[in-house]
Design an enzyme around this catalytic site. Structure first.
Site, short mmCIF file in Angstrom:
data_model
loop_
_atom_site.label_atom_id
_atom_site.label_comp_id
_atom_site.label_asym_id
_atom_site.label_seq_id
_atom_site.Cartn_x
_atom_site.Cartn_y
_atom_site.Cartn_z
N CYS A 16 0.93 -1.09 0.00
CA CYS A 16 -0.27 0.22 0.12
C CYS A 16 0.35 1.15 -0.09
CB CYS A 16 -1.40 0.27 1.25
SG CYS A 16 -1.87 -1.46 1.22
N HIS A 25 -2.43 8.37 6.73
CA HIS A 25 -3.38 6.99 5.79
C HIS A 25 -4.24 6.54 5.99
CE1 HIS A 25 -1.78 3.51 3.55
NE2 HIS A 25 -1.98 2.38 4.55
N GLU A 81 -0.88 5.44 14.10
CA GLU A 81 -0.59 6.14 13.66
C GLU A 81 -0.90 7.66 13.81
OE1 GLU A 81 -2.34 7.33 9.48
OE2 GLU A 81 -1.20 8.63 8.28
N LYS A 108 -9.60 8.59 3.12
CA LYS A 108 -10.07 7.21 2.86
C LYS A 108 -11.67 6.99 3.07
CE LYS A 108 -5.71 5.38 2.47
NZ LYS A 108 -5.21 5.97 2.49
N HIS A 134 -9.70 2.53 0.51
CA HIS A 134 -8.31 2.44 0.15
C HIS A 134 -8.21 1.54 -0.74
CE1 HIS A 134 -4.54 1.86 1.20
NE2 HIS A 134 -4.17 0.93 2.19
N PHE A 185 1.86 -3.39 3.91
CA PHE A 185 1.62 -4.86 4.14
C PHE A 185 3.88 -4.68 4.46
CE2 PHE A 185 -2.21 -7.57 4.15
CZ PHE A 185 -2.86 -6.87 5.04
#
Lengths: 262, 393
Positions: free
Chosen positions: B161, B288, B299, B317, B322, B380
């Protein structure tokens, strides 16, 4: 663009690690076909180790040997390149999704990301350094080399390049042929030093690579795996002679590599 | 190395084709997520799906036809992006423009279809399936490179991502190294069975539209998008600037972030250092902010660690979902909109931020003069990347 090559490793058919392959690559001993094997990565904790498949194992084994001479592996920035990624995992998930229940394994899903090998490496050596993962189809080694060399010369630090590919399972193997597993790793530095083995001058050329005459059986391996396209470079390093190598990157572009021993 | 100018950009997402509908939706607080059944995916999932993916590649490039390259084609045709790249090609030379694009799954949907189209008892994939030009990661940059008549290097970045952000950062590296003078950079990622079922298997899909930073947030909504940027050395034309970028690894776990966000802090610090800025120079952080329990909490700790509660932050998002390997590029374009319009788009669908969060989470739109915006991406494999954009001086 110039950088310096330090540690190096190779794992492929009849090439079981740099230390055991240097004489073969240098032409002092004959190359003999033998199955490529990657050990389980002892550096990973057992929980993580159980989750790694052969693709990650080849990558990690090459990365380990190439960094044997490093005082601290964790400070190295990394570039991992692979045409196929983990085809075994992708293939298993494709099969699972077409079973009746369509359920896939969460571990397989996180292992399916293209940066899985890089992720395991940074876990294994406890590294928070930046990492890049690139594809590149048949030109994946060239893509990784360009990314790693540009990163080294602009960032000022050492960069570990690890290029690896393994065969796809059926039926993907029918549409994407890879003949055997192969992994190669190099440490690139933006300046010379005691551990430097050779200088590498690299230039991107926007033309199709000239067709090279077919060499011996060892050279012929180059066609069987994207990472095996490193063989001419590895042979130049092993013979410790100057060499000019045209490394195909795209259908109409190659990298010109000038290797000179330190 | 820094700054670079963003001389053109193009965005396609669930909010529409082009930067204009994206901008309008952010101001109007009108999200693009809908509850739908993606074929072969988990039933009744909230998705950020792109409408009208019916523009196939030109006939001579028909082998590239797949959902991902169609989305790339749509982006190419919007916002005058194709014309801007052709002008850059004429300015610099075709071999001096690189194509560096992020994607997590490229055209893997074509492989999924090839598997599904097999007859009972048939193992081999259908004969007309073109793996190299669809599923292969390199298909994406190669498609745009040939489509735009470029001859510079083409790189496929795939760091889950963070792919879109990481591609933008590596484009800056290639320009700084002198390999090229300009780059088409960004990311394109499309909905596919593998991603939807994969996030489902990890229990990370939200039951409703994702609500980043809400105390009762329950997971992600997956989206698809293309975000393309043309990067060049800055001139005097007042283009939005890319001031710096930084990356790090968690070295912690494959799919769970470090709980204290050490990797996230590292990437944000590296971006600030690259830009030569202190944290108080940042006016807004585009998070994010996926809407999962673990990511948003991590975060928040990381942002608070660097910025305290002084800098407004939010995730967009809730509008787009996402968009995975495209998110870093799409959100860089959102950051540019925020800079141009003086807009802090508060988290959509969130009345009150999680009371346990200590950073300054915006939940409604705020008008504020912004000079510099940070955009975060995490993924990831423990991959982290932060970009900093700024108004032209």
């Amino acid at each position: 663009m110039r950088c310096w090559i330090g540690g190096v490793s190779v794992l492929g058919p009849g090439l079981p690690g740099w230390a055991q392959s240097e004489a073969v690559l240098a032409g002092r001993e004959a190359w003999v076909m033998a199955e490529a094997i990657a050990p389980a990565p002892a550096i990973l904790a057992s929980t993580e180790r159980r989750r790694t498949g052969i693709t990650t194992r080849f990558a990690l084994a090459a990365a380990m040997e190439a960094t044997d001479g490093e005082a601290d592996r964790s400070v190295l920035e990394t570039v991992f390149s692979s045409g196929n990624g983990d085809g075994m995992v992708i293939g298993a998930m494709m099969e699972a999704m077409h079973e009746a229940d369509g359920v896939i394994s969460p571990t397989q899903f996180h292992n399916s990301v293209h940066n899985a090998a890089a992720g395991y490496w940074h876990i294994a050596v406890g590294s928070t350094a930046p990492s890049l993962s690139v594809g590149g189809h048949d030109g994946a080694f060239a893509a990784g080399l360009l990314a790693a060399a540009t990163t080294a010369v602009t960032g000022g630090g050492a960069v570990l390049l690890c290029a690896y590919d393994t065969p796809m399972p059926s039926p993907l193997s029918g549409v994407r042929r890879t003949d055997f597993p192969f992994a190669v790793a190099l440490v690139l530095r933006p300046e010379s030093g005691l551990s430097a083995r050779a200088t590498l001058d690299l230039r991107y050329v926007p033309e199709a690579a000239p067709v090279e005459p077919v060499g011996d059986d060892l050279d012929a391996l180059s066609a069987g795996n994207p990472a095996a396209r490193s063989i001419p470079l590895l042979r130049a390093l092993a013979t410790r002679r100057e060499a000019l190598i045209r490394l195909p990157m795209l259908d109409d572009a190659y990298l010109e590599l000038l290797i000179a021993p330190c | 190395m820094w700054p670079l100018a963003i001389t053109a950009s193009s965005a396609v997402s669930a909010l529409g084709t082009g930067v204009a509908p994206l901008r309008a939706a952010l101001h109007a607080r009108r999200g693009g997520l809908v509850r739908t059944d993606f074929p072969g995916g988990p039933a009744g999932t909230w998705l950020g799906q792109v409408a009208g993916l019916d523009i196939a590649p030109p006939p001579e490039l028909a082998g590239y036809d797949c959902r991902n390259n169609r989305l790339a084609e749509m982006a190419l045709r919007s916002d005058g992006f194709e014309a801007a790249v052709i002008q850059a090609r004429e300015r610099h030379g075709a071999d001096r423009v690189a194509v560096i694009l992020g994607t997590s799954t490229a055209g893997i949907g074509a492989t999924e279809r090839a598997y599904a189209q097999r007859e009972p008892g048939q193992t081999a994939l259908t004969a007309d399936f073109d793996y190299a030009h669809t599923h292969d990661l390199q298909a994406l940059p190669n498609y745009l490179r040939v489509r735009l008549g470029l001859r510079g290097p083409a790189l496929a970045v795939s760091t889950a991502c963070t792919s879109g952000a990481r591609a933008i950062m590596q484009a800056a590296v290639l320009i700084a190294a002198g390999v090229v003078d300009a780059a088409v950079a960004g990311g394109v990622d499309t909905l596919c069975r593998l991603t939807l079922n994969g996030f489902g298997s990890l229990g990370l899909l939200g039951l409703g539209p994702c609500r980043p930073c809400a105390s009762d947030r329950d997971g992600v909504s997956i989206g698809e998008a293309a975000g393309l940027l043309l990067l060049e050395r800055p001139g005097s034309d007042g283009a939005t600037l890319l001031l710096g970028a930084g990356a790090s690894s968690d070295g912690h776990h494959m799919s769970s972030p470090h709980p204290d966000g050490l990797g996230a802090v590292g990437a944000m610090r590296a971006a600030l250092a690259a830009a030569g800025l202190r944290p108080d120079a940042i006016d807004y952080v585009n998070l994010h902010g996926t809407g999962t329990r673990a990511n948003d909490a991590m975060e928040d700790r990381a942002v608070h660690h660097l910025f305290g509660d002084g800098v407004p932050c939010s995730s967009t998002k809730g509008w787009t979902g996402h968009t995975l390997g495209a998110s870093g590029a799409l959100e860089a374009i959102i950051a540019a909109i925020c800079l141009e319009d003086g807009l802090v788009p508060g988290c959509l669908g969130v009345d009150v931020a999680d009371p346990e969060f200590r950073s300054r989470v915006a939940t409604g739109n705020l008008a504020a003069p912004l000079q510099r915006v940070m955009s975060n991406s995490f993924g990831f494999g423990g991959s982290n990347c932060s970009l900093i954009l700024g108004r032209a001086a």
